[in-house]
Design an enzyme around this catalytic site. Structure first.
Site, short mmCIF file in Angstrom:
data_model
loop_
_atom_site.label_atom_id
_atom_site.label_comp_id
_atom_site.label_asym_id
_atom_site.label_seq_id
_atom_site.Cartn_x
_atom_site.Cartn_y
_atom_site.Cartn_z
N PRO A 101 0.84 -1.20 0.00
CA PRO A 101 0.00 0.00 0.00
C PRO A 101 0.88 1.25 0.00
CG PRO A 101 -0.04 -1.09 2.15
CD PRO A 101 0.76 -1.96 1.24
N VAL A 102 0.43 2.30 -0.70
CA VAL A 102 1.22 3.54 -0.79
C VAL A 102 0.96 4.40 0.45
CG1 VAL A 102 1.52 5.63 -2.20
CG2 VAL A 102 1.10 3.43 -3.31
N GLY A 105 3.69 3.40 5.35
CA GLY A 105 4.81 3.09 6.23
C GLY A 105 5.45 1.74 5.94
N LEU A 106 5.11 1.13 4.80
CA LEU A 106 5.72 -0.18 4.48
C LEU A 106 6.85 -0.04 3.45
CD1 LEU A 106 2.70 -2.67 4.42
CD2 LEU A 106 4.21 -2.07 6.29
N SER A 108 6.89 1.64 0.37
CA SER A 108 6.56 1.42 -1.05
C SER A 108 7.51 2.17 -1.98
CB SER A 108 5.10 1.78 -1.35
OG SER A 108 4.89 3.14 -1.09
N SER A 109 7.85 3.42 -1.64
CA SER A 109 8.69 4.19 -2.57
C SER A 109 10.07 3.55 -2.69
CB SER A 109 8.78 5.65 -2.13
OG SER A 109 9.19 5.73 -0.77
N ASP A 152 14.91 3.16 5.33
CA ASP A 152 14.05 2.41 4.41
C ASP A 152 14.85 1.80 3.26
OD1 ASP A 152 11.99 3.32 5.96
OD2 ASP A 152 10.70 3.88 4.28
O1 PMV Z 1 6.99 6.15 6.98
P1 PMV Z 1 8.17 5.28 6.76
O2 PMV Z 1 7.92 3.83 6.99
O3 PMV Z 1 8.86 5.55 5.48
O4 PMV Z 1 9.23 5.56 7.92
C1 PMV Z 1 9.75 6.81 8.20
C2 PMV Z 1 10.71 6.68 9.33
C3 PMV Z 1 11.09 8.01 9.95
O5 PMV Z 1 11.99 7.73 11.01
C4 PMV Z 1 9.86 8.71 10.51
C5 PMV Z 1 11.75 8.93 8.94
C6 PMV Z 1 13.11 8.44 8.49
O6 PMV Z 1 13.56 8.93 7.47
O7 PMV Z 1 13.76 7.61 9.17
#
Ligand code: PMV
Length: 320
Positions: A101-102, A105-106, A108-109, A152
């Site tokens: 899912p976009v 927080g998983l 996707s990008s 990520d």
């Molecule tokens: O939203 P996500 O899963 O891409 O995670 C972001 C994680 C943060 O710590 C909030 C930002 C980062 O760049 O580490």
């Protein structure tokens, strides 16, 4: 080469998000139940340089040249070509299929960029090393999220649990015993860039309080790492829930996330927290594997849009 296909997993952040942007450690885990696949199909009879790009999950079906120059997909292809030292791709179709899912927080990008970099470089006969894939993906993550920590792209490129601290060599924590997480989607899109910018504004206004919280989150992450390494899985639960409370203090939770965290704990999870940028997206619950299906059902009954039961396998802490 007529066609090439490469994949990349999704990820969850187990602990340490947001504080990681300010230099404390975080742990992220690859999630192989969701994935992105990029397929490159040669179009030898098309006009040279014609590149079509199709991504049904974001309703994209266009030529690469028609995309805005700032479009992250176009920017990714251009950065990949630059790294390969070429100005044009041979005529081809790029098909991007993702089950992630976009804005949830998983990752996707990052998953799309990793799969794209691998597919294009393999298609052209010069498959990138992971370090190059990671570096390209980090650059593109900046377009998506402003000033990402780099967690990520790292976990998705290497496909193994990572203990990540900005500016330090990456570490791979040992996972002494496999464990089970339920990943539950609030169904609300959360903008990581907005969440990170909101935290920064509050930190600027009250550095002492925010840095105390970041330090506490960093200590939680260190304790979780020790418990992963000793196989003391259940006791990680309470740390995760404490991490959620601190994330709530810095303003990145919302009522749906809090509701699902509480529902998971009431249903018997060892602990739960939001995962990733917050303001929506996903939460995670650490559960006894035997109870996972029933806790997942409870989360759906309490408003989760979707759940994934993910088993994180034991690993030696060596790079896979
Ligand atoms: O939203 P996500 O899963 O891409 O995670 C972001 C994680 C943060 O710590 C909030 C930002 C980062 O760049 O580490």
């Amino acid at each position: 080469m007529p066609a090439v296909s490469c994949s990349a997993p999704g990820k969850v952040i187990l602990c340490g998000e947001h504080a990681v942007v300010y230099g404390t450690p975080a742990i992220a885990l690859p999630v192989f139940q969701v994935a992105t696949t990029v397929k490159i199909i040669a179009k030898p009879i098309a006009e040279p340089g014609t590149v079509l790009i199709k991504a049904p999950s974001i309703s994209l079906d266009d030529s690469l040249a028609a995309l805005d120059k700032k479009n992250p997909l176009r920017a990714a292809v251009e950065l990949i070509m630059q790294e390969l030292g070429i100005h044009h791709l041979p005529a081809c179709e790029i098909l991007i299929h993702t089950t992630l899912p976009v804005s949830a927080g998983l990752g996707s990008s990052a998953s799309v960029t990793v799969a794209l970099a691998r597919a294009i470089s393999t298609y052209l006969g010069h498959p990138f090393h992971d370090e190059t894939v990671n570096q390209i993906t980090y650059e593109i993550e900046k377009l998506h999220h402003g000033s990402p920590s780099g967690i990520d792209n790292t976990v998705i490129t290497y496909g193994t649990p990572v203990y990540f601290q900005r500016g330090k060599p990456m570490e791979y924590p040992k996972i002494a015993r496999s464990f089970t997480l339920i990943i539950a989607d609030t169904g609300i899109k959360g903008s990581t860039a907005e969440a990170v910018a909101g935290v920064r504004k509050c930190w600027e206004a009250d550095k002492n309080s925010y840095e105390t919280i970041f330090t506490e989150i960093g200590l939680i992450t260190q304790r979780i790492r020790c418990n992963l390494e000793s196989g003391n899985i259940e006791s990680i639960g309470v740390e995760l829930t404490h991490n959620h409370v601190l994330l709530k203090h810095i303003g990145v939770s919302n009522s749906k996330l809090d509701q699902l965290v509480n529902a998971a704990i009431q249903a018997g999870a060892w602990g739960a927290k939001l995962s990733g940028g917050g303001l929506g997206g996903n939460m995670i619950a650490l559960v006894d594997p035997d109870l996972a299906p029933q806790i997942a059902q409870e989360l759906i009954d309490r408003g989760a849009a979707q759940t994934i039961i993910a088993t994180i396998p034991a690993s030696s802490g060596e790079r896979l």
